[in-house]
Design a protein around this motif. Structure first.
Motif, PDB file in Angstrom:
ATOM      1  N   MET A 127       1.112  -1.474  -0.121  1.00  0.00           N
ATOM      2  CA  MET A 127      -0.181   0.245  -0.236  1.00  0.00           C
ATOM      3  C   MET A 127       0.887   1.034  -0.171  1.00  0.00           C
ATOM      4  O   MET A 127       2.105   1.485   1.134  1.00  0.00           O
ATOM      5  CB  MET A 127      -1.087   0.177   1.608  1.00  0.00           C
ATOM      6  N   ILE A 128       0.627   2.053  -0.776  1.00  0.00           N
ATOM      7  CA  ILE A 128       1.748   3.617  -0.887  1.00  0.00           C
ATOM      8  C   ILE A 128       0.599   4.681  -0.116  1.00  0.00           C
ATOM      9  O   ILE A 128      -0.806   4.464  -1.364  1.00  0.00           O
ATOM     10  CB  ILE A 128       1.863   3.477  -2.263  1.00  0.00           C
ATOM     11  N   VAL A 129       0.851   5.196   0.696  1.00  0.00           N
ATOM     12  CA  VAL A 129      -0.079   6.026   1.235  1.00  0.00           C
ATOM     13  C   VAL A 129       0.606   7.283   0.987  1.00  0.00           C
ATOM     14  O   VAL A 129       1.965   7.925   1.038  1.00  0.00           O
ATOM     15  CB  VAL A 129      -0.840   5.967   2.485  1.00  0.00           C
ATOM     16  N   GLU A 130      -0.164   7.937  -0.098  1.00  0.00           N
ATOM     17  CA  GLU A 130       0.647   9.879   0.089  1.00  0.00           C
ATOM     18  C   GLU A 130      -0.008  11.334   0.611  1.00  0.00           C
ATOM     19  O   GLU A 130      -1.439  10.669   0.968  1.00  0.00           O
ATOM     20  CB  GLU A 130      -0.033  10.090  -1.658  1.00  0.00           C
ATOM     21  N   THR A 131       0.890  11.537   1.548  1.00  0.00           N
ATOM     22  CA  THR A 131       0.638  12.165   2.185  1.00  0.00           C
ATOM     23  C   THR A 131       0.559  13.571   1.814  1.00  0.00           C
ATOM     24  O   THR A 131       1.100  13.969   1.196  1.00  0.00           O
ATOM     25  CB  THR A 131       0.961  12.634   4.022  1.00  0.00           C
ATOM     26  N   MET A 132       0.072  14.534   2.158  1.00  0.00           N
ATOM     27  CA  MET A 132       0.021  16.528   2.498  1.00  0.00           C
ATOM     28  C   MET A 132       2.025  16.729   1.992  1.00  0.00           C
ATOM     29  O   MET A 132       2.753  15.626   2.966  1.00  0.00           O
ATOM     30  CB  MET A 132      -0.506  16.810   2.220  1.00  0.00           C
ATOM     31  N   GLY A 133       2.134  18.451   2.493  1.00  0.00           N
ATOM     32  CA  GLY A 133       3.371  18.795   3.211  1.00  0.00           C
ATOM     33  C   GLY A 133       4.251  19.652   2.054  1.00  0.00           C
ATOM     34  O   GLY A 133       5.795  19.791   2.078  1.00  0.00           O
ATOM     35  N   ARG A 134       3.883  19.659   1.032  1.00  0.00           N
ATOM     36  CA  ARG A 134       4.909  20.639  -0.565  1.00  0.00           C
ATOM     37  C   ARG A 134       6.196  20.204  -0.600  1.00  0.00           C
ATOM     38  O   ARG A 134       6.275  18.983  -0.373  1.00  0.00           O
ATOM     39  CB  ARG A 134       4.197  22.110   0.192  1.00  0.00           C
ATOM     40  N   GLY A 168      -1.801  33.201 -10.859  1.00  0.00           N
ATOM     41  CA  GLY A 168      -1.675  33.583  -9.318  1.00  0.00           C
ATOM     42  C   GLY A 168      -1.554  33.487  -8.388  1.00  0.00           C
ATOM     43  O   GLY A 168      -1.839  33.883  -8.146  1.00  0.00           O
ATOM     44  N   SER A 169      -1.444  31.663  -8.098  1.00  0.00           N
ATOM     45  CA  SER A 169      -1.294  31.573  -7.010  1.00  0.00           C
ATOM     46  C   SER A 169      -0.024  31.751  -6.104  1.00  0.00           C
ATOM     47  O   SER A 169       0.963  31.668  -7.336  1.00  0.00           O
ATOM     48  CB  SER A 169      -1.489  30.129  -6.667  1.00  0.00           C
ATOM     49  N   THR A 170       0.573  31.510  -5.044  1.00  0.00           N
ATOM     50  CA  THR A 170       1.585  32.600  -4.461  1.00  0.00           C
ATOM     51  C   THR A 170       2.429  31.147  -4.462  1.00  0.00           C
ATOM     52  O   THR A 170       3.750  31.491  -4.784  1.00  0.00           O
ATOM     53  CB  THR A 170       1.607  32.714  -2.741  1.00  0.00           C
ATOM     54  N   ASP A 171       1.412  30.013  -4.369  1.00  0.00           N
ATOM     55  CA  ASP A 171       1.684  29.075  -4.675  1.00  0.00           C
ATOM     56  C   ASP A 171       1.350  27.574  -5.709  1.00  0.00           C
ATOM     57  O   ASP A 171       0.598  26.987  -5.914  1.00  0.00           O
ATOM     58  CB  ASP A 171       1.193  27.708  -3.937  1.00  0.00           C
ATOM     59  N   ALA A 172       1.762  28.052  -6.889  1.00  0.00           N
ATOM     60  CA  ALA A 172       1.541  27.866  -8.528  1.00  0.00           C
ATOM     61  C   ALA A 172       1.563  26.243  -8.897  1.00  0.00           C
ATOM     62  O   ALA A 172       0.792  25.728  -8.788  1.00  0.00           O
ATOM     63  CB  ALA A 172       2.074  28.692  -9.541  1.00  0.00           C
ATOM     64  N   ILE A 173       2.293  25.672  -8.125  1.00  0.00           N
ATOM     65  CA  ILE A 173       2.710  24.247  -8.081  1.00  0.00           C
ATOM     66  C   ILE A 173       2.322  23.620  -7.098  1.00  0.00           C
ATOM     67  O   ILE A 173       2.200  23.500  -6.132  1.00  0.00           O
ATOM     68  CB  ILE A 173       4.145  23.944  -7.674  1.00  0.00           C
ATOM     69  N   ARG A 174       1.123  22.447  -7.724  1.00  0.00           N
ATOM     70  CA  ARG A 174       0.378  22.168  -7.214  1.00  0.00           C
ATOM     71  C   ARG A 174       0.873  20.241  -7.207  1.00  0.00           C
ATOM     72  O   ARG A 174       1.235  19.799  -8.058  1.00  0.00           O
ATOM     73  CB  ARG A 174      -1.236  21.922  -7.393  1.00  0.00           C
ATOM     74  N   LEU A 175       1.879  19.799  -5.870  1.00  0.00           N
ATOM     75  CA  LEU A 175       1.860  18.489  -5.937  1.00  0.00           C
ATOM     76  C   LEU A 175       1.270  17.810  -5.759  1.00  0.00           C
ATOM     77  O   LEU A 175      -0.393  17.669  -5.528  1.00  0.00           O
ATOM     78  CB  LEU A 175       3.556  18.622  -4.868  1.00  0.00           C
ATOM     79  N   GLY A 176       1.321  15.939  -6.173  1.00  0.00           N
ATOM     80  CA  GLY A 176       0.262  14.997  -5.852  1.00  0.00           C
ATOM     81  C   GLY A 176       0.141  14.420  -7.150  1.00  0.00           C
ATOM     82  O   GLY A 176       1.077  14.472  -7.916  1.00  0.00           O
ATOM     83  N   GLY A 177      -0.286  12.474  -6.327  1.00  0.00           N
ATOM     84  CA  GLY A 177       0.009  11.563  -7.575  1.00  0.00           C
ATOM     85  C   GLY A 177       1.104  10.586  -7.841  1.00  0.00           C
ATOM     86  O   GLY A 177       0.881   9.727  -8.181  1.00  0.00           O
ATOM     87  N   ILE A 178       1.938  11.002  -6.411  1.00  0.00           N
ATOM     88  CA  ILE A 178       3.149  10.068  -6.334  1.00  0.00           C
ATOM     89  C   ILE A 178       3.121   8.740  -6.128  1.00  0.00           C
ATOM     90  O   ILE A 178       3.354   7.992  -6.723  1.00  0.00           O
ATOM     91  CB  ILE A 178       4.348  10.658  -5.624  1.00  0.00           C
ATOM     92  N   ALA A 179       2.092   8.286  -5.357  1.00  0.00           N
ATOM     93  CA  ALA A 179       1.231   6.883  -4.671  1.00  0.00           C
ATOM     94  C   ALA A 179       0.887   6.289  -6.488  1.00  0.00           C
ATOM     95  O   ALA A 179       1.410   4.845  -5.984  1.00  0.00           O
ATOM     96  CB  ALA A 179       0.066   6.744  -3.985  1.00  0.00           C
ATOM     97  N   TYR A 180      -0.180   6.816  -7.026  1.00  0.00           N
ATOM     98  CA  TYR A 180      -0.258   5.923  -8.373  1.00  0.00           C
ATOM     99  C   TYR A 180       0.874   5.687  -9.038  1.00  0.00           C
ATOM    100  O   TYR A 180       1.078   4.143  -9.411  1.00  0.00           O
ATOM    101  CB  TYR A 180      -1.529   6.893  -9.105  1.00  0.00           C
ATOM    102  N   LYS A 181       1.879   5.848  -8.878  1.00  0.00           N
ATOM    103  CA  LYS A 181       2.995   6.383 -10.359  1.00  0.00           C
ATOM    104  C   LYS A 181       4.255   5.275  -9.749  1.00  0.00           C
ATOM    105  O   LYS A 181       3.991   3.894 -10.150  1.00  0.00           O
ATOM    106  CB  LYS A 181       3.558   7.662 -11.127  1.00  0.00           C
TER     107      LYS A 181
END
Ligand code: F6P
Length: 366
Positions: free
Chosen positions: A178-185, A253-266
């Motif tokens: 099981m690969i569990v993906e957390t946030m955290g930037r 426009g966001s101060t945090d333009a890159i949204r990370l995510g999806g590593i768990a699926y790959k």
């Protein structure tokens, strides 16, 4: 200067504990006879002049409530404003002047901003333009160097740990990875602490680049020892040795333009192919930011909120409330945003993880 009226806003991504801070600031202010104006949706409320009066009734019963009664936004950046009807993503506008105007128009004597890295950067720019701001650090990522802990982190950690506990039983029953993906930037705090607390077998964090070969080897080695399942905890910002991260999308426009995510699926696909063990991905996503705050976060948020109002009374403008060595203190906002706080690959937490046999998917540490 006598403080008669203050504004308060919550900006950036929400997290458990925001309401507890709003409550503590407001109760402390109202006790001092100071009027409190809630600003809706972060700095957007100062662009659109969307404010309302906060009373004791407004903040009654919100200590345990997740989210924020003020609303928030991590795309409303007055310095590069892209929202209709005043701006567009194609033509971002600088509406900082409107914010300064509305601050004056509402007879505010001070502003308390509650937010993470992006909000602190904006706050600092407004401080330089003359706004009397006191900041409170918020983020589940816990990546601000000027404070030992941001509120929201503990709640996110509990949610991630509980998820790992639950995934253990299903992984065990099906003999799966099981690969569990957390946030955290760009920081691995949630992943590492949840892996330590939940007994993860492999943890991938941005601070320690991983290599698929090492991950596969560790899983197969566990299998040879009779462990037919494995739990991989992957921070959304984990990167391989080539420095590649998994980007979900970019937000103009966001101060945090890159949204990370999806590593768990790959990763799940690659692990299944290379080990022959059935693998599944579980992305925790925004569940980590929702719901009621833990007792620790309610406690910390209350301390932050009470402190922030005291700082306003002392006219500590341009400063952020900080929590250091279990004591409240203050630090210049400019200093607080200078460095991100990231996991130290040579620190005690990584050493402890290695000592108990956890893998970081890397052959280059320890
Ligand atoms: O900074 C908090 C955070 O939850 C990060 O951990 C995550 O990368 C990001 O915000 C997600 O942002 P959004 O809510 O815009 O998807």
């Amino acid at each position: 200067m006598t403080i008669k009226r203050i504004g308060i806003l919550t900006a950036g991504g929400d997290c458990p504990g925001l309401n507890a801070v709003v409550r503590a600031v407001s109760k402390n202010a109202l006790t001092h006879g100071i009027e409190v104006m809630g600003i809706r949706n972060g700095f957007d409320g100062l662009v659109r002049n969307d404010l309302f009066k906060i009373t004791n009734e407004t903040v009654s019963g919100i200590l345990t409530l997740g989210g924020t009664i003020l609303g928030t936004s991590n795309i409303a950046n007055p310095f590069r404003y892209t929202l209709a009807p005043f701006g567009t993503p194609q033509e971002p506008k600088d509406l900082s002047g409107v914010v300064l105007h509305n601050f004056k128009e509402n007879n505010l004597d001070a502003l308390i901003t509650i937010g993470g890295d992006g909000t602190l950067h904006m706050s600092q720019r407004f401080v330089e333009l003359g706004l009397p701001i006191v900041a409170v650090p918020k983020t589940i990522d816990n990546d601000l160097s000027a404070t030992d802990q941001t509120f929201g982190f503990d709640s996110a950690l509990h949610i991630a740990t509980e998820a790992i506990d639950r995934l253990h039983t299903t992984a065990q029953s099906h003999h799966r990875v099981m690969i569990v993906e957390t946030m955290g930037r760009y920081a691995g705090w949630i992943a590492l602490r949840a892996a330590l607390a939940g007994g993860g077998d492999i943890v991938l964090i941005p601070e320690i680049p991983y290599n698929d070969d090492v991950i596969v080897e560790h899983i197969l080695e566990r299998k040879n020892r009779g462990k037919t399942f494995s739990i991989v905890v992957a921070a959304e910002g984990a990167q391989n040795e080539a420095g590649e991260q998994t980007i979900a999308r970019t937000v103009e426009g966001s101060t945090d333009a890159i949204r990370l995510g999806g590593i768990a699926y790959k990763l799940s696909d690659r692990i299944e192919q290379r080990t022959g063990i059935e693998s599944r991905a579980c992305v925790l996503g925004h569940t980590q930011r929702g719901g009621t705050p833990t007792a620790f976060d309610r406690w910390l948020s209350t301390l932050y909120g009470a402190k922030a109002l005291d700082m306003v009374l002392e006219e500590k403008f341009g400063f952020m409330a900080s929590f250091k060595n279990f004591q409240m203190s203050e630090v210049k906002i400019a200093e607080a945003i200078a460095n991100l706080k990231r996991v130290d690959p040579n620190g005690d937490e990584v050493k402890a993880a290695l000592a108990i046999g956890m893998s970081f998917g890397s052959a280059k540490i320890g």
